[in-house]
Write an enzyme that holds these catalytic residues in place. Sequence first.
Site, PDB file in Angstrom:
ATOM      1  N   HIS A 185       6.751   2.572   7.977  1.00  0.00           N
ATOM      2  CA  HIS A 185       7.813   1.701   8.482  1.00  0.00           C
ATOM      3  C   HIS A 185       8.579   1.111   7.310  1.00  0.00           C
ATOM      4  O   HIS A 185       8.160   1.215   6.165  1.00  0.00           O
ATOM      5  CB  HIS A 185       7.261   0.592   9.393  1.00  0.00           C
TER       6      HIS A 185
ATOM      7  N   SER B 151       1.422   1.616   6.452  1.00  0.00           N
ATOM      8  CA  SER B 151       2.321   0.870   5.590  1.00  0.00           C
ATOM      9  C   SER B 151       2.087   1.243   4.120  1.00  0.00           C
ATOM     10  O   SER B 151       2.249   2.399   3.746  1.00  0.00           O
ATOM     11  CB  SER B 151       2.146  -0.627   5.867  1.00  0.00           C
TER      12      SER B 151
END
Length: 191
Positions: free
Chosen positions: A119, A96
Site C-alpha cells: 500500500h 507494508s
Amino acid sequence: MLPNILKETVRGIQPILIEDEMLQHREVFLIEEVNRKSATDMIKQLMYLDRIDTGKPVTVYINSPGGEVVSGLAVYDYIKVMKSPVNTVCMGSAASMGAILFLAGKERSMLKNSEIMIHDPSFSAGNISGKKPLEIQERLDQLMDTREKLAGIIAERTGMTKKQVYQKTEKDSYLNAEESLKCGIATKIIE
C-alpha cells in the site's frame, strides 16, 4: 524468551538458543514490527553473516505487519549492498514495509498460504492539529516522496510499471502466493 535446544559440544551438552542455532545456518528472522530496534538487530545479524562467510547465501524469513519506513529502508539498503546473496521467505504475512523487505531478496519464496500486502505509505506518526497549511503541505510532500521511492522499489523488483504499482498501492492490496508470483513480487511458491 526463546526456548533452548541441547547440543553436544566439546564442553559437554550445552543449552543453545534456537535463534543462535538458526543464525549458524545463516537464517535470520523478521517476525515483528519493523522499527529501529528490529532493523538494527537484523542489520547486525546480516553484517555478521556477510563478514564470516562472504558470498554464502543468507535466508531471511519474514512474518511482519510492517512498520517504520526509514528503519525498513535501512535494512533494504544494507541487503542490497551485501556481498552474500540474500533470499527471502514469506511465512504468514509480509505487509507494508515487511513486503518491501521481502522484495530485497534475490529469490523470493512464499509458503502456499502466505500473503503479501502492499500500500501507499500513511501519515501516522504526526499530529497535524495546530499546524499551518504550509507545514501540512511540507509533510504531504515528504509523504509523496516516500510514495515515489517505495513505488520505485516495487517496480524495479517486480517488473511492473510505476502506473501498475500506483494502482495496486492506492489502497491496501492483499495478494496470495499465486497472485504475488503472477505480478512478480514472489519468484517461487513453496509447497
